[in-house]
Design a protein around this motif. Sequence first.
Motif, PDB file in Angstrom:
ATOM      1  N   HIS A 129       0.861  -1.185   0.000  1.00  0.00           N
ATOM      2  CA  HIS A 129       0.000   0.000   0.000  1.00  0.00           C
ATOM      3  C   HIS A 129       0.901   1.239   0.000  1.00  0.00           C
ATOM      4  CE1 HIS A 129      -2.953   2.981   0.931  1.00  0.00           C
ATOM      5  NE2 HIS A 129      -2.444   3.224   2.122  1.00  0.00           N
ATOM      6  N   HIS A 131       1.045   4.548   1.102  1.00  0.00           N
ATOM      7  CA  HIS A 131       0.322   5.279   2.145  1.00  0.00           C
ATOM      8  C   HIS A 131       0.317   6.786   1.883  1.00  0.00           C
ATOM      9  CE1 HIS A 131      -0.646   5.819   6.608  1.00  0.00           C
ATOM     10  NE2 HIS A 131      -0.330   7.031   6.221  1.00  0.00           N
ATOM     11  N   HIS A 173       4.172   0.198   2.518  1.00  0.00           N
ATOM     12  CA  HIS A 173       4.217  -0.939   3.450  1.00  0.00           C
ATOM     13  C   HIS A 173       3.203  -1.973   3.006  1.00  0.00           C
ATOM     14  CE1 HIS A 173       0.399   0.243   5.333  1.00  0.00           C
ATOM     15  NE2 HIS A 173       0.837   1.489   5.378  1.00  0.00           N
ATOM     16  N   HIS A 175      -0.089  -4.326   3.159  1.00  0.00           N
ATOM     17  CA  HIS A 175      -1.405  -4.211   3.808  1.00  0.00           C
ATOM     18  C   HIS A 175      -1.888  -5.620   4.061  1.00  0.00           C
ATOM     19  CE1 HIS A 175      -4.860  -1.842   5.001  1.00  0.00           C
ATOM     20  NE2 HIS A 175      -4.214  -0.752   4.609  1.00  0.00           N
ATOM     21  N   HIS A 468      -6.808   6.439   9.644  1.00  0.00           N
ATOM     22  CA  HIS A 468      -6.213   6.708   8.323  1.00  0.00           C
ATOM     23  C   HIS A 468      -7.215   6.390   7.220  1.00  0.00           C
ATOM     24  CE1 HIS A 468      -3.501   6.739   4.965  1.00  0.00           C
ATOM     25  NE2 HIS A 468      -3.523   5.429   4.789  1.00  0.00           N
ATOM     26  N   HIS A 470      -7.668   5.980   3.067  1.00  0.00           N
ATOM     27  CA  HIS A 470      -6.976   5.799   1.788  1.00  0.00           C
ATOM     28  C   HIS A 470      -7.597   6.685   0.701  1.00  0.00           C
ATOM     29  CE1 HIS A 470      -5.237   1.456   2.537  1.00  0.00           C
ATOM     30  NE2 HIS A 470      -5.216   2.181   3.636  1.00  0.00           N
ATOM     31  N   HIS A 512      -9.165   3.005   8.443  1.00  0.00           N
ATOM     32  CA  HIS A 512      -8.831   2.129   9.577  1.00  0.00           C
ATOM     33  C   HIS A 512      -7.917   2.805  10.576  1.00  0.00           C
ATOM     34  CE1 HIS A 512      -4.696   1.310   8.068  1.00  0.00           C
ATOM     35  NE2 HIS A 512      -5.237   1.362   6.866  1.00  0.00           N
ATOM     36  N   HIS A 514      -4.426   2.939  12.307  1.00  0.00           N
ATOM     37  CA  HIS A 514      -3.105   2.522  11.816  1.00  0.00           C
ATOM     38  C   HIS A 514      -2.275   1.796  12.865  1.00  0.00           C
ATOM     39  CE1 HIS A 514       0.159   2.496   8.897  1.00  0.00           C
ATOM     40  NE2 HIS A 514      -0.715   2.956   8.033  1.00  0.00           N
TER      41      HIS A 514
HETATM   42 CU1  C2O Z   1      -0.539   2.892   5.949  1.00  0.00          CU
HETATM   43 CU2  C2O Z   1      -4.214   1.253   5.194  1.00  0.00          CU
HETATM   44  O1  C2O Z   1      -2.377   2.084   5.594  1.00  0.00           O
END
Ligand code: C2O
Length: 530
Positions: A129, A131, A173, A175, A468, A470, A512, A514
Motif C-alpha cells: 500500500h 500510504h 508498506h 497491507h 487513516h 486511503h 482504519h 493505523h
Molecule cells: Cu498505511 Cu491502510 O495504511
Amino acid sequence: MTGKNKNLEKLLFAATGGEAVDLTRRAIIVGGASLLATTLFGCRATNQRGANNRNVGVDGRDYAAQPPTGAAREIFLEARETEIEIAPGKVVRAWTYDGKLPGTEIRVREGERVRIALKNNLPEETTIHWHGLFQRGTNNMDGVPGVTQQPIQPGATFVYDFRAEPAGSFLYHPHFGLQIERGLVGTFIIEPKRETVSYDREYTLMIDDWLDGSPDEAFEKLRRGEMQGMKMDETSAMSEQPAINSEGASGGGKTGANSPPMQMEEGADVAYRTFLINGKPPENPAEFLVKSGERVRFRIINPSGSTVYRFAVAGHKLTVTHADGFAVQPVETDALEIAPGERYDVFVTATNAGAWTIAAMSADEPQRGARAVLRYADTAAQNPSVKDLPKELNGRLLNYAQLVALEADNFPNNAPERLIDLTLGGQMMPYVWTINGKTYPAEPLEIRAGERVRLRMKNASLMRHPMHLHGHSFRVLNGSNAPPFKDTAIVEPNGSLEVDFLADNPGDWAFHCHHAYHLEAGMMRLVKYV
Ligand code: C2O
Ligand code: CU
C-alpha cells in the motif's frame, strides 16, 4: 534503486517463466493457481467497476479519472527475509524491501507515472500500500488484498502502475496481516513541481518500533489476554524517570492540558525490544551531519506497529512545515507527537554547534524510545549519553489546533452533504477493536462522488487511535479558517475529532486505525462510492 531497474520487462518475463505479460492491463502475475486471502482482509473482491454510475457526482460532474499512460519510471522491489546487523554484534531477522531496513527509498516527481514491480520472495502472500497517495483512477493499485487486488503469491511478481500524487513525504508498506511489524517499510518521497520551501539539506527519519520475534505470536498473546510484560532492553531504556509530562503544552485539542493524564491510558500493548531510527537502535544511533548555518529539513515518518512518539532535538527548535505531506503555515515548537501512519516535515536551523540527541520517546512508556544524533561537521564533540534526554521533550508541544493549511483553498465551503458518525471502541480484554461496535468485515460506509463528507469520530476507548483514510486527504476541523489537510489523525482516548473530505476519487477505500494490532483485530471499514 536505479541500479536495480535494469530492464523491468526482462525481469518480469523471467518471473513468469517466459510468458508474455500485458503490463498495460496491470495483470496479476501469479505462480500458482487459486488466490485466497487468508487474513482478516479475506473477503471477496468487491471492486467491480462500471456496475453503476458512481463516477458521476451529486453535482453532475464526472469524477472518473483516467489510469496513467505514457512513459513511466520503472522501479524494482524485492520483498525478502534478511538478517541485518542493526548494531555491532546485534543481528536481527527481518522481512525487508531489497534487504534493507528501512527499505529502498522511492523518490519521484509529482505527477510522474511510476511502475513498480514487486517480487515477492517472502514465505507468505503480500501486497504493498502506498500510504497517502491518492491513486486517482487507479483504485486497483492501492494494495488492499481482497478489496483492490488479490494477494501476491510467494514467488510471484506484481506490477503497481500509478501516478505519483500528491507531493509530499509518504511511506509504503504491506497491507497484509502484521507484516509491517517485520520491517517491511520504505519511504516514498514525491518532490513537488514547485517547491514552496528552501533548505540546504534534507534527511528522512523513519522511527520504528522493533519487535524481536513474530508479530503473529504477539497478536495471539493479546488475543489470549496475556499482557506482555516489559521485556526491557537496557539500551533502549534511556532514563529511569518518566521524561514526559503535560506541563508546558499549549492549547487544547490533540494533546497537552486538555488530554487525560498519561496514567489514565493503558500502556503499550506490545513489548518491543527496541526502537529504531533509520534501522538503528539507541546504542548505535544514526548520525545526521549538518554544517553551521544550514537550514535542514527532516521528514519524520512513523511506520510503527503501535508506538506514538514524542519527538524533539536537543538544543534546537523545530519549525513544522508539512503535516502528512501537506504544507501548513510554519509553526515553531519544541516537541511534537507522531502516531503510526503520520508524517511531519520539520526544519531545524543549525546554529548551535555540537553533537545533539534526537529523541523519539514512546508516549506510553516515556523512558523508552528511539534516538539519533544531530552532528555538526565542524565539531569534535562526543556523542551525548544515551541517558541524556532533550529537555525540549517537556517544552512546547505541537497540537492540531496550531496547524493551518497553506495551500490555495479549493475545498468547497458548503456544509457536508454526508455526515457519518463513528464510535471507536474496544479494549484489551478481550482484545477487540471496533468501529460502531463492529469488526471488519462489516457494511461499508457509503458515499457518493461530489459530496463533502464529514466523519464525526468519538473515541469511547482508553487508547489512542490514529485513523487513516486511503485515496483522499481530509481536513482536520480544528477551529481554524483553513483547517490542515492530513490523511491520518489521532483520536484521543475519550476524545472526539471531526474530519471533512471531498469525495472526488471513486473506488473502494480502506478507512482504519493505523495501530497494526487494532487493525488486525478488526478496526477497519471500507469507504465505498455507490
Ligand atoms: Cu498505511 Cu491502510 O495504511
Ligand atoms: Cu487503534
